[in-house]
Scaffold this motif. Structure first.
Motif, PDB file in Angstrom:
ATOM      1  N   LEU A  35       0.887  -1.169   0.000  1.00 17.61           N
ATOM      2  CA  LEU A  35       0.000   0.000   0.000  1.00 17.61           C
ATOM      3  C   LEU A  35       0.922   1.215   0.000  1.00 17.61           C
ATOM      4  O   LEU A  35       1.846   1.291   0.800  1.00 17.61           O
ATOM      5  CB  LEU A  35      -0.849  -0.051   1.274  1.00 17.61           C
ATOM      6  N   SER A  36       0.690   2.149  -0.945  1.00 20.84           N
ATOM      7  CA  SER A  36       1.611   3.279  -1.017  1.00 20.84           C
ATOM      8  C   SER A  36       0.985   4.459  -1.744  1.00 20.84           C
ATOM      9  O   SER A  36      -0.189   4.431  -2.115  1.00 20.84           O
ATOM     10  CB  SER A  36       2.909   2.855  -1.709  1.00 20.84           C
ATOM     11  N   THR A  37       1.809   5.484  -1.927  1.00 19.05           N
ATOM     12  CA  THR A  37       1.327   6.717  -2.539  1.00 19.05           C
ATOM     13  C   THR A  37       2.443   7.385  -3.339  1.00 19.05           C
ATOM     14  O   THR A  37       3.629   7.177  -3.062  1.00 19.05           O
ATOM     15  CB  THR A  37       0.806   7.670  -1.431  1.00 19.05           C
ATOM     16  N   GLY A  38       2.064   8.152  -4.343  1.00 18.14           N
ATOM     17  CA  GLY A  38       3.019   8.997  -5.076  1.00 18.14           C
ATOM     18  C   GLY A  38       4.199   8.259  -5.669  1.00 18.14           C
ATOM     19  O   GLY A  38       4.073   7.206  -6.289  1.00 18.14           O
ATOM     20  N   GLU A  55      -4.888   6.367  -1.883  1.00 16.13           N
ATOM     21  CA  GLU A  55      -6.087   7.111  -2.288  1.00 16.13           C
ATOM     22  C   GLU A  55      -7.299   6.195  -2.501  1.00 16.13           C
ATOM     23  O   GLU A  55      -8.431   6.600  -2.281  1.00 16.13           O
ATOM     24  CB  GLU A  55      -5.819   7.895  -3.590  1.00 16.13           C
ATOM     25  N   ASP A  56      -7.036   4.941  -2.924  1.00 18.80           N
ATOM     26  CA  ASP A  56      -8.140   3.990  -3.115  1.00 18.80           C
ATOM     27  C   ASP A  56      -8.705   3.509  -1.781  1.00 18.80           C
ATOM     28  O   ASP A  56      -9.871   3.136  -1.694  1.00 18.80           O
ATOM     29  CB  ASP A  56      -7.674   2.786  -3.949  1.00 18.80           C
ATOM     30  N   VAL A  57      -7.873   3.509  -0.760  1.00 20.50           N
ATOM     31  CA  VAL A  57      -8.324   3.117   0.582  1.00 20.50           C
ATOM     32  C   VAL A  57      -9.079   4.269   1.236  1.00 20.50           C
ATOM     33  O   VAL A  57     -10.155   4.086   1.808  1.00 20.50           O
ATOM     34  CB  VAL A  57      -7.126   2.690   1.473  1.00 20.50           C
ATOM     35  N   THR A  58      -8.513   5.478   1.121  1.00 16.70           N
ATOM     36  CA  THR A  58      -9.112   6.635   1.803  1.00 16.70           C
ATOM     37  C   THR A  58     -10.245   7.272   1.000  1.00 16.70           C
ATOM     38  O   THR A  58     -11.066   7.998   1.552  1.00 16.70           O
ATOM     39  CB  THR A  58      -8.055   7.731   2.060  1.00 16.70           C
ATOM     40  N   THR A  59     -10.281   7.003  -0.311  1.00 19.76           N
ATOM     41  CA  THR A  59     -11.172   7.660  -1.287  1.00 19.76           C
ATOM     42  C   THR A  59     -10.925   9.169  -1.352  1.00 19.76           C
ATOM     43  O   THR A  59     -11.793   9.938  -1.742  1.00 19.76           O
ATOM     44  CB  THR A  59     -12.687   7.377  -1.023  1.00 19.76           C
ATOM     45  N   PRO A  61      -7.960  12.102  -2.717  1.00 19.83           N
ATOM     46  CA  PRO A  61      -6.710  12.271  -3.469  1.00 19.83           C
ATOM     47  C   PRO A  61      -5.623  12.887  -2.586  1.00 19.83           C
ATOM     48  O   PRO A  61      -5.908  13.377  -1.488  1.00 19.83           O
ATOM     49  CB  PRO A  61      -7.119  13.259  -4.567  1.00 19.83           C
ATOM     50  N   SER A  62      -4.391  12.844  -3.072  1.00 17.38           N
ATOM     51  CA  SER A  62      -3.307  13.604  -2.451  1.00 17.38           C
ATOM     52  C   SER A  62      -3.636  15.081  -2.682  1.00 17.38           C
ATOM     53  O   SER A  62      -3.915  15.479  -3.807  1.00 17.38           O
ATOM     54  CB  SER A  62      -1.990  13.229  -3.127  1.00 17.38           C
ATOM     55  N   LEU A  64      -3.257  19.512  -1.462  1.00 18.22           N
ATOM     56  CA  LEU A  64      -2.414  20.614  -0.990  1.00 18.22           C
ATOM     57  C   LEU A  64      -0.951  20.439  -1.422  1.00 18.22           C
ATOM     58  O   LEU A  64      -0.026  20.579  -0.631  1.00 18.22           O
ATOM     59  CB  LEU A  64      -2.517  20.772   0.535  1.00 18.22           C
ATOM     60  N   GLY A  65      -0.799  20.126  -2.711  1.00 20.56           N
ATOM     61  CA  GLY A  65       0.559  19.979  -3.255  1.00 20.56           C
ATOM     62  C   GLY A  65       1.322  18.825  -2.638  1.00 20.56           C
ATOM     63  O   GLY A  65       2.543  18.874  -2.533  1.00 20.56           O
ATOM     64  N   GLY A  66       0.596  17.787  -2.223  1.00 21.03           N
ATOM     65  CA  GLY A  66       1.242  16.611  -1.622  1.00 21.03           C
ATOM     66  C   GLY A  66       1.440  16.722  -0.127  1.00 21.03           C
ATOM     67  O   GLY A  66       1.967  15.808   0.504  1.00 21.03           O
ATOM     68  N   ARG A  67       1.016  17.836   0.470  1.00 25.70           N
ATOM     69  CA  ARG A  67       1.178  17.988   1.922  1.00 25.70           C
ATOM     70  C   ARG A  67       0.296  17.005   2.699  1.00 25.70           C
ATOM     71  O   ARG A  67       0.619  16.629   3.819  1.00 25.70           O
ATOM     72  CB  ARG A  67       0.843  19.421   2.348  1.00 25.70           C
ATOM     73  N   VAL A  68      -0.839  16.625   2.113  1.00 24.38           N
ATOM     74  CA  VAL A  68      -1.751  15.693   2.787  1.00 24.38           C
ATOM     75  C   VAL A  68      -2.015  14.497   1.867  1.00 24.38           C
ATOM     76  O   VAL A  68      -2.691  14.624   0.855  1.00 24.38           O
ATOM     77  CB  VAL A  68      -3.088  16.381   3.168  1.00 24.38           C
TER      78      VAL A  68
END
Length: 198
Positions: A35-38, A55-59, A61-62, A64-68
């Motif tokens: 499970l990962s991101t970016g 993002e598929d788990v949380t529904t 997207p990434s 604030l420019g990747g801050r969250v």
């Protein structure tokens, strides 16, 4: 008897990818899901492994420019949920929170950015928020979760995997938790030092 826990799902969010390929290979051989991101997610897929997007788990997207990216109850619930607590298990089922057994983090290089002579805006963006929170959450719930808090520990986990397969005992997890709070403490001290010297 040592409390042995099997690693089934790993959340991986790292700045430095070097040395990660060997770890991914072994985890994949052991049937661990990723499970990962970016950029980390892209790296995992480039190695030829399936990787579910955070993002598929949380529904979500990434933003604030990747801050969250990872700061979400489904991620932190999956790390902090106590597997032996009936109430926690019920809530995890109710809110469809996946169990996360292994967290691998390598923080934004704050000290290196300061040392490079970068400007204030660049330095501020290298203050890791999600990563440090993942480290603290994984370390707090060491009874159930393995936390690998920097690339310096990749080889430590690989050694355990080679000896025991995808499982750890309570001593292993407590050792990683201690190292994790060491990383967290050092990181925050470096940030604190930079601020007071401005």
């Amino acid at each position: 008897m040592a409390e042995v826990k099997k690693i089934k799902t790993a959340l991986i969010s790292v700045f430095h990818k070097d040395g990660l390929d060997e770890l991914l290979k072994k985890l994949n051989e052991e049937g661990v899901k990723f499970l990962s991101t970016g950029g980390t997610q892209k790296f995992i897929e480039e190695q030829g492994y399936e990787c579910q997007k955070v993002e598929d788990v949380t529904t979500y997207p990434s933003i604030l420019g990747g801050r969250v990216k990872t700061l979400h109850p489904k991620v932190f619930g999956g790390i902090l949920g106590r597997r032996d607590n009936e109430g926690d298990r019920e809530q995890m089922a109710k809110y469809e929170i996946p169990e996360i057994d292994l967290v691998i983090v390598d923080l934004y290089p704050f000290e290196q950015t300061v040392a490079s002579g970068a400007g204030e805006a660049d330095i501020i963006e290298k203050i890791d928020i999600g990563g440090i929170s993942l480290i603290r959450a994984g370390a707090k719930n060491f009874k159930d979760v393995v936390i690998v808090p920097s690339k310096a520990e990749y080889s430590v986990l690989l050694d355990i995997l080679n000896k025991k397969g995808a499982q750890t005992d309570i001593e292993d997890r407590k050792m990683f938790a201690a190292r994790a709070f060491g990383v967290s403490s050092h990181y925050d001290t470096a940030i604190h030092s930079w601020f007071i010297n401005q």
